[in-house]
Motif scaffolding. Structure first.
Motif, PDB file in Angstrom:
ATOM      1  N   ALA A  39       0.847  -1.192   0.000  1.00  0.00           N
ATOM      2  CA  ALA A  39       0.000   0.000   0.000  1.00  0.00           C
ATOM      3  C   ALA A  39       0.881   1.239   0.000  1.00  0.00           C
ATOM      4  O   ALA A  39       1.962   1.246   0.602  1.00  0.00           O
ATOM      5  CB  ALA A  39      -0.932   0.008   1.212  1.00  0.00           C
ATOM      6  N   PRO A  40       0.417   2.292  -0.687  1.00  0.00           N
ATOM      7  CA  PRO A  40       1.207   3.533  -0.721  1.00  0.00           C
ATOM      8  C   PRO A  40       1.107   4.315   0.591  1.00  0.00           C
ATOM      9  O   PRO A  40       0.095   4.260   1.288  1.00  0.00           O
ATOM     10  CB  PRO A  40       0.589   4.317  -1.873  1.00  0.00           C
ATOM     11  CG  PRO A  40      -0.806   3.783  -2.008  1.00  0.00           C
ATOM     12  CD  PRO A  40      -0.757   2.360  -1.567  1.00  0.00           C
ATOM     13  N   VAL A  41       2.169   5.038   0.862  1.00  0.00           N
ATOM     14  CA  VAL A  41       2.198   5.979   1.978  1.00  0.00           C
ATOM     15  C   VAL A  41       2.045   7.371   1.369  1.00  0.00           C
ATOM     16  O   VAL A  41       2.763   7.721   0.433  1.00  0.00           O
ATOM     17  CB  VAL A  41       3.525   5.889   2.754  1.00  0.00           C
ATOM     18  CG1 VAL A  41       3.527   6.876   3.924  1.00  0.00           C
ATOM     19  CG2 VAL A  41       3.747   4.461   3.255  1.00  0.00           C
ATOM     20  N   VAL A  42       1.080   8.139   1.863  1.00  0.00           N
ATOM     21  CA  VAL A  42       0.801   9.456   1.285  1.00  0.00           C
ATOM     22  C   VAL A  42       1.057  10.564   2.304  1.00  0.00           C
ATOM     23  O   VAL A  42       0.949  10.353   3.514  1.00  0.00           O
ATOM     24  CB  VAL A  42      -0.651   9.547   0.771  1.00  0.00           C
ATOM     25  CG1 VAL A  42      -0.898   8.530  -0.330  1.00  0.00           C
ATOM     26  CG2 VAL A  42      -1.650   9.340   1.914  1.00  0.00           C
ATOM     27  N   ASP A  43       1.389  11.753   1.777  1.00  0.00           N
ATOM     28  CA  ASP A  43       1.625  12.897   2.652  1.00  0.00           C
ATOM     29  C   ASP A  43       0.316  13.621   2.940  1.00  0.00           C
ATOM     30  O   ASP A  43      -0.780  13.135   2.588  1.00  0.00           O
ATOM     31  CB  ASP A  43       2.662  13.845   2.046  1.00  0.00           C
ATOM     32  CG  ASP A  43       2.216  14.458   0.712  1.00  0.00           C
ATOM     33  OD1 ASP A  43       1.010  14.392   0.389  1.00  0.00           O
ATOM     34  OD2 ASP A  43       3.077  15.006   0.000  1.00  0.00           O
TER      35      ASP A  43
END
Length: 214
Positions: A39-43
């Motif tokens: 899963a992506p990590v988003v800011d």
């Protein structure tokens, strides 16, 4: 007209994401609950800044760095082994795709990057979805009836403007067989090429004659 599928057609829009400060137990639980491998990590703006994979979490649980050395130098590897948040464990920079990319283009990118999925971003770099290898396979796993309809309606009808009964189309296991007549010899390779470009077509067998119509 003949339609070419894009990433936007096949991507998943409802994406499980982490924040950099998401605790690893929470990240692991979310991946398990949603049956996903990464899963992506988003800011704060929603732009992907990294990716956490199940293999990252498993290596972390062993307390050991990547045995293949893919995490970089020893200091970074051991830093990941001591990570407590998604931001500390994630792989970065993150490679992304765009919704308007063609299926062949994103397939090549997945292969080149040696990854199984890519976050999809808009023109501002914000996350809009995620595309996986299995998403791409869905495009090519089409029924013979769907392929036949596209060949008859889009290729032979809309694009080439041939009479409905000029060319008979048979599709079996993705192999398109064409039998009939086209107005000019130069159209034979055109018909074959257009049929080969239809999603899901494995091969084209053309038994076509030219110049007999009328």
């Amino acid at each position: 007209m003949l339609y070419r599928h894009t990433v936007g057609d096949v991507m998943t829009e409802d994406v499980v994401t982490f924040r950099p400060d998401t605790p690893l137990p929470e990240a692991a639980a979310l991946m398990d609950a949603n049956d996903i491998v990464a899963a992506p990590v988003v800011d704060d703006d929603g732009a992907p800044v990294g990716v956490v994979s199940a293999s990252d979490v498993l290596r972390h649980e062993t307390g050991m760095p990547d045995p293949q050395g893919q995490d970089g130098d020893d200091e970074r590897s051991w830093g990941k082994a001591r990570a407590r948040t998604a931001g500390a464990l994630m792989s970065s920079p993150v490679f992304t795709a765009r919704a308007d990319w063609t299926i062949p283009r994103v397939a090549r990118e997945l292969r080149r990057r040696h990854v199984k999925q890519l976050p999809v971003v808009d023109e501002d770099g914000l996350l809009t979805g995620i595309v996986t290898r299995s998403d791409l396979l869905d495009v090519f796993i089409r029924s013979d009836a769907e392929i036949r309809d596209e060949v008859e309606q889009d290729v032979l009808g809309d694009i080439l403007g041939l009479d409905e009964d000029a060319v008979a189309v048979e599709v079996r296991d993705g192999v398109v067989t064409l039998r009939g007549d086209v107005p000019e010899p130069r159209l034979v390779p055109v018909v074959v090429g257009l049929c080969q470009g239809v999603d899901g077509v494995a091969a084209v067998e053309a038994h076509l004659t030219a110049g007999r119509a009328g």
